[in-house]
Design a protein around this motif. Structure first.
Motif, PDB file in Angstrom:
ATOM      1  N   ARG A 216       0.777  -1.268  -0.002  1.00  0.00           N
ATOM      2  CA  ARG A 216       0.051   0.092  -0.071  1.00  0.00           C
ATOM      3  C   ARG A 216       0.832   1.213  -0.028  1.00  0.00           C
ATOM      4  O   ARG A 216       2.031   1.272   0.310  1.00  0.00           O
ATOM      5  CB  ARG A 216      -0.875   0.127   1.116  1.00  0.00           C
ATOM      6  CG  ARG A 216      -1.887  -1.141   1.249  1.00  0.00           C
ATOM      7  CD  ARG A 216      -2.602  -1.086   2.587  1.00  0.00           C
ATOM      8  NE  ARG A 216      -3.700  -2.157   2.699  1.00  0.00           N
ATOM      9  CZ  ARG A 216      -4.782  -2.223   2.442  1.00  0.00           C
ATOM     10  NH1 ARG A 216      -5.297  -1.191   1.491  1.00  0.00           N
ATOM     11  NH2 ARG A 216      -5.545  -3.256   2.422  1.00  0.00           N
ATOM     12  N   GLU A 217       0.147   2.194  -0.611  1.00  0.00           N
ATOM     13  CA  GLU A 217       1.063   3.600  -0.538  1.00  0.00           C
ATOM     14  C   GLU A 217       1.435   4.027   0.941  1.00  0.00           C
ATOM     15  O   GLU A 217       0.684   3.694   2.081  1.00  0.00           O
ATOM     16  CB  GLU A 217       0.117   4.740  -0.811  1.00  0.00           C
ATOM     17  CG  GLU A 217      -0.219   4.817  -2.399  1.00  0.00           C
ATOM     18  CD  GLU A 217      -0.921   5.902  -2.971  1.00  0.00           C
ATOM     19  OE1 GLU A 217      -0.585   6.346  -3.956  1.00  0.00           O
ATOM     20  OE2 GLU A 217      -2.006   6.048  -2.356  1.00  0.00           O
ATOM     21  N   GLY A 218       2.650   4.533   1.159  1.00  0.00           N
ATOM     22  CA  GLY A 218       3.209   4.631   2.171  1.00  0.00           C
ATOM     23  C   GLY A 218       4.149   3.880   3.044  1.00  0.00           C
ATOM     24  O   GLY A 218       4.671   4.165   4.111  1.00  0.00           O
ATOM     25  N   ASP A 244      14.669   3.271 -13.976  1.00  0.00           N
ATOM     26  CA  ASP A 244      15.758   3.453 -13.211  1.00  0.00           C
ATOM     27  C   ASP A 244      15.224   2.916 -11.700  1.00  0.00           C
ATOM     28  O   ASP A 244      13.961   3.351 -11.547  1.00  0.00           O
ATOM     29  CB  ASP A 244      16.339   4.649 -12.966  1.00  0.00           C
ATOM     30  CG  ASP A 244      16.977   5.258 -14.319  1.00  0.00           C
ATOM     31  OD1 ASP A 244      17.372   4.177 -14.963  1.00  0.00           O
ATOM     32  OD2 ASP A 244      17.081   6.536 -14.767  1.00  0.00           O
ATOM     33  N   VAL A 245      15.978   2.244 -10.904  1.00  0.00           N
ATOM     34  CA  VAL A 245      15.715   2.083  -9.563  1.00  0.00           C
ATOM     35  C   VAL A 245      15.382   3.313  -8.800  1.00  0.00           C
ATOM     36  O   VAL A 245      16.287   4.306  -9.208  1.00  0.00           O
ATOM     37  CB  VAL A 245      16.660   1.061  -9.022  1.00  0.00           C
ATOM     38  CG1 VAL A 245      16.438   1.042  -7.632  1.00  0.00           C
ATOM     39  CG2 VAL A 245      16.726  -0.106  -9.577  1.00  0.00           C
ATOM     40  N   PRO A 246      14.448   3.544  -7.963  1.00  0.00           N
ATOM     41  CA  PRO A 246      14.243   4.958  -7.522  1.00  0.00           C
ATOM     42  C   PRO A 246      15.426   5.130  -6.686  1.00  0.00           C
ATOM     43  O   PRO A 246      16.057   4.371  -6.031  1.00  0.00           O
ATOM     44  CB  PRO A 246      12.971   4.323  -6.258  1.00  0.00           C
ATOM     45  CG  PRO A 246      12.355   3.367  -7.200  1.00  0.00           C
ATOM     46  CD  PRO A 246      13.475   2.573  -7.877  1.00  0.00           C
ATOM     47  N   SER A 247      15.681   6.700  -6.676  1.00  0.00           N
ATOM     48  CA  SER A 247      16.969   7.188  -6.219  1.00  0.00           C
ATOM     49  C   SER A 247      16.904   6.960  -4.748  1.00  0.00           C
ATOM     50  O   SER A 247      18.255   6.644  -4.088  1.00  0.00           O
ATOM     51  CB  SER A 247      16.967   8.517  -6.392  1.00  0.00           C
ATOM     52  OG  SER A 247      15.892   9.197  -5.953  1.00  0.00           O
ATOM     53  N   ASN A 260       8.427   4.416   2.042  1.00  0.00           N
ATOM     54  CA  ASN A 260       7.457   5.264   1.462  1.00  0.00           C
ATOM     55  C   ASN A 260       6.732   4.993   0.208  1.00  0.00           C
ATOM     56  O   ASN A 260       7.037   5.629  -0.897  1.00  0.00           O
ATOM     57  CB  ASN A 260       7.720   6.746   1.969  1.00  0.00           C
ATOM     58  CG  ASN A 260       6.648   7.480   1.735  1.00  0.00           C
ATOM     59  OD1 ASN A 260       5.609   7.264   2.023  1.00  0.00           O
ATOM     60  ND2 ASN A 260       6.907   9.017   1.575  1.00  0.00           N
ATOM     61  N   LEU A 261       6.180   3.951  -0.141  1.00  0.00           N
ATOM     62  CA  LEU A 261       5.942   3.547  -1.266  1.00  0.00           C
ATOM     63  C   LEU A 261       4.813   4.425  -1.868  1.00  0.00           C
ATOM     64  O   LEU A 261       3.934   4.898  -1.200  1.00  0.00           O
ATOM     65  CB  LEU A 261       5.244   2.107  -1.560  1.00  0.00           C
ATOM     66  CG  LEU A 261       6.301   0.857  -1.064  1.00  0.00           C
ATOM     67  CD1 LEU A 261       5.640  -0.479  -1.030  1.00  0.00           C
ATOM     68  CD2 LEU A 261       7.226   0.869  -2.268  1.00  0.00           C
ATOM     69  N   ASN A 262       4.796   4.775  -3.164  1.00  0.00           N
ATOM     70  CA  ASN A 262       3.721   5.344  -3.829  1.00  0.00           C
ATOM     71  C   ASN A 262       3.751   4.750  -5.424  1.00  0.00           C
ATOM     72  O   ASN A 262       4.363   3.857  -5.675  1.00  0.00           O
ATOM     73  CB  ASN A 262       3.870   6.979  -4.039  1.00  0.00           C
ATOM     74  CG  ASN A 262       5.058   7.406  -4.812  1.00  0.00           C
ATOM     75  OD1 ASN A 262       5.138   6.991  -5.964  1.00  0.00           O
ATOM     76  ND2 ASN A 262       5.922   7.943  -4.019  1.00  0.00           N
ATOM     77  N   TYR A 287       3.097  -3.435  -7.565  1.00  0.00           N
ATOM     78  CA  TYR A 287       1.959  -2.504  -7.625  1.00  0.00           C
ATOM     79  C   TYR A 287       1.257  -2.143  -6.580  1.00  0.00           C
ATOM     80  O   TYR A 287       1.014  -2.585  -5.671  1.00  0.00           O
ATOM     81  CB  TYR A 287       0.740  -3.519  -8.386  1.00  0.00           C
ATOM     82  CG  TYR A 287      -0.283  -2.644  -8.972  1.00  0.00           C
ATOM     83  CD1 TYR A 287      -0.133  -2.378 -10.442  1.00  0.00           C
ATOM     84  CD2 TYR A 287      -1.230  -2.186  -8.410  1.00  0.00           C
ATOM     85  CE1 TYR A 287      -1.129  -1.589 -11.037  1.00  0.00           C
ATOM     86  CE2 TYR A 287      -2.243  -1.496  -8.845  1.00  0.00           C
ATOM     87  CZ  TYR A 287      -2.246  -1.190 -10.227  1.00  0.00           C
ATOM     88  OH  TYR A 287      -3.105  -0.087 -11.056  1.00  0.00           O
ATOM     89  N   VAL A 288       1.663  -0.935  -6.298  1.00  0.00           N
ATOM     90  CA  VAL A 288       0.992  -0.124  -5.256  1.00  0.00           C
ATOM     91  C   VAL A 288      -0.385   0.387  -5.277  1.00  0.00           C
ATOM     92  O   VAL A 288      -0.725   1.006  -6.271  1.00  0.00           O
ATOM     93  CB  VAL A 288       1.920   1.055  -4.947  1.00  0.00           C
ATOM     94  CG1 VAL A 288       1.861   1.762  -3.735  1.00  0.00           C
ATOM     95  CG2 VAL A 288       3.463   0.654  -4.954  1.00  0.00           C
ATOM     96  N   TYR A 289      -0.896  -0.198  -4.114  1.00  0.00           N
ATOM     97  CA  TYR A 289      -2.484   0.125  -4.163  1.00  0.00           C
ATOM     98  C   TYR A 289      -2.664   1.234  -3.153  1.00  0.00           C
ATOM     99  O   TYR A 289      -2.053   1.447  -2.202  1.00  0.00           O
ATOM    100  CB  TYR A 289      -3.429  -0.987  -3.852  1.00  0.00           C
ATOM    101  CG  TYR A 289      -3.288  -1.913  -4.904  1.00  0.00           C
ATOM    102  CD1 TYR A 289      -4.171  -2.031  -5.982  1.00  0.00           C
ATOM    103  CD2 TYR A 289      -2.314  -3.436  -4.713  1.00  0.00           C
ATOM    104  CE1 TYR A 289      -4.065  -2.932  -6.992  1.00  0.00           C
ATOM    105  CE2 TYR A 289      -2.277  -4.212  -5.717  1.00  0.00           C
ATOM    106  CZ  TYR A 289      -2.968  -3.889  -6.978  1.00  0.00           C
ATOM    107  OH  TYR A 289      -3.033  -4.864  -7.744  1.00  0.00           O
TER     108      TYR A 289
END
Length: 387
Positions: A216-218, A244-247, A260-262, A287-289
């Protein structure tokens, strides 16, 4: 004369062991029994030994039997021995001595000491100087494999057998013993073996350490890349397919950590491991929901060499969408019930039978019946239509 009154038995003996020769008379009339060697030299005459070979010893002598032992048997002792009963004419019976010579220790050789998965290798096993010829079998683990034997007769009338085995190895064969088993009547459980050393490309699998359920988000995400290979993979890399992989992602050895997924982090993350044999990878699709949706995700893991080793994709069912569809259906049903109710309410009224036509205009009951039967000319005709 070959006599049925005089009997003996054939003898099979391993080289170096003792043979027993027995000459037996069923019905003896005081005739003399003697034992002759293959050269027809007298070994024993009654209980006397004319032959100066101390390996022959008297075991038993009586009117009905002459039993002699021969110790430390060698191949030169092989042949036909004669039991003879001094009658007129003499009666004879024959005992064949067969000498077994066990093979030497089997010698197993491998063409390749270290193998790579998928390669073909060859092994040979040799059993030397035996009589009769030995039989060689091959076992890889608990599975028997067919070999190609070759038998040679040497100058000293011995047999040397060489068996050749060819097979293809897989990574499951690493550490498995290959045994060469020699079957011979003179020996039991005679074998030699070698352990296979097989090198193979890595096997890779991504394990989700956190979260255990939905992404989930966050929330935070922690992935661990599990791998094994021979030799041990020296390089392990994380990448994101087509991006690219997130910085701010943290990569520590074989672990990937994202805080802190989004939804912008959605995509396929790949772990790649390689060694001197090859390269393999596994994929994880993120897949972030949002906080008001949930998923049931099935990850498919696989491995493949070089360019494509695995792929994974989430299969999702959005329960919010399902709830919305159900709400629409319920609302439609309620609307239909309301429309039907209003329709029946508007068409509610009083209906008369055919016999009652004209009853309102008649002066009495008799006139009403006459009007119903013959028609009522003075009243307006009423009709109803149903659509």
């Amino acid at each position: 004369v070959v006599s049925q009154n005089l009997v003996t038995d054939n003898v099979t003996v391993v080289e170096g062991e003792m043979a027993i020769i027995s000459c037996r008379v069923k019905n003896n009339d005081d005739s003399v029994i003697q034992l002759l060697n293959p050269n027809r030299q007298t070994i024993y005459f009654r209980d006397m030994r004319p032959l100066k070979d101390s390996r022959f010893q008297l075991v038993n002598f009586s009117d009905n039997e002459l039993r002699v032992s021969l110790s430390n048997v060698s191949l030169s002792d092989e042949g036909r021995y004669v039991c003879q009963l001094y009658t007129d004419p003499p009666q004879e019976a024959y005992a064949e001595i067969t000498v077994l010579i066990p093979p030497g220790n089997p010698i197993i050789e491998a063409r390749d000491e270290v193998l790579s998965e998928g390669n073909e290798t060859e092994m040979t096993c040799t059993a030397m100087s035996s009589k009769p010829a030995a039989i060689i079998r091959w076992m890889k683990g608990d599975k028997e494999l067919p070999g190609k034997p070759k038998v040679e007769l040497t100058y000293d009338k011995m047999y040397t057998v060489t068996s050749r085995l060819t097979f293809t190895v897989s990574k499951e064969d690493d550490g498995v013993p290959v045994a060469c088993i020699v079957d011979h009547p003179a020996v039991k459980d005679f074998q030699a073996q070698k352990y296979l050393e097989v090198q193979y490309k890595p096997e890779v699998k991504i394990v989700v350490e956190f979260p255990q359920g939905l992404t989930r988000e966050g929330e935070n995400l922690e992935l661990s890349c599990k791998f094994r290979g021979k030799p041990e993979p020296q390089r392990v890399n994380w990448l994101k397919v087509d991006d690219d992989v997130p910085s701010h992602a943290v990569i520590t050895g074989a672990d990937l950590y994202i805080e802190n997924l989004n939804k912008s982090y959605n995509g396929t993350y790949r772990c790649v491991a390689s060694n001197s044999i090859g390269e393999a990878y596994d994929d994880y699709t993120l897949y972030v929901y949002g906080t008001f949706s949930s998923t049931v995700t099935h990850f498919v893991f696989s491995s493949h060499s070089d360019s494509r080793a695995g792929e994974g994709a989430p299969r999702t069912v959005d329960h919010a969408v399902i709830g919305g569809v159900v709400a629409v259906v319920v609302f439609a049903m309620l609307c239909l019930l309301i429309v039907l109710g209003r329709y029946f309410a508007r068409h509610k009224g009083t209906y008369f039978t055919h016999e009652a036509k004209g009853a309102d205009d008649a002066a009495d009951a008799d006139t009403a019946i006459i009007n119903a039967e013959g028609g009522h000319t003075n009243s307006d005709e009423k009709k109803e239509y149903y659509i």
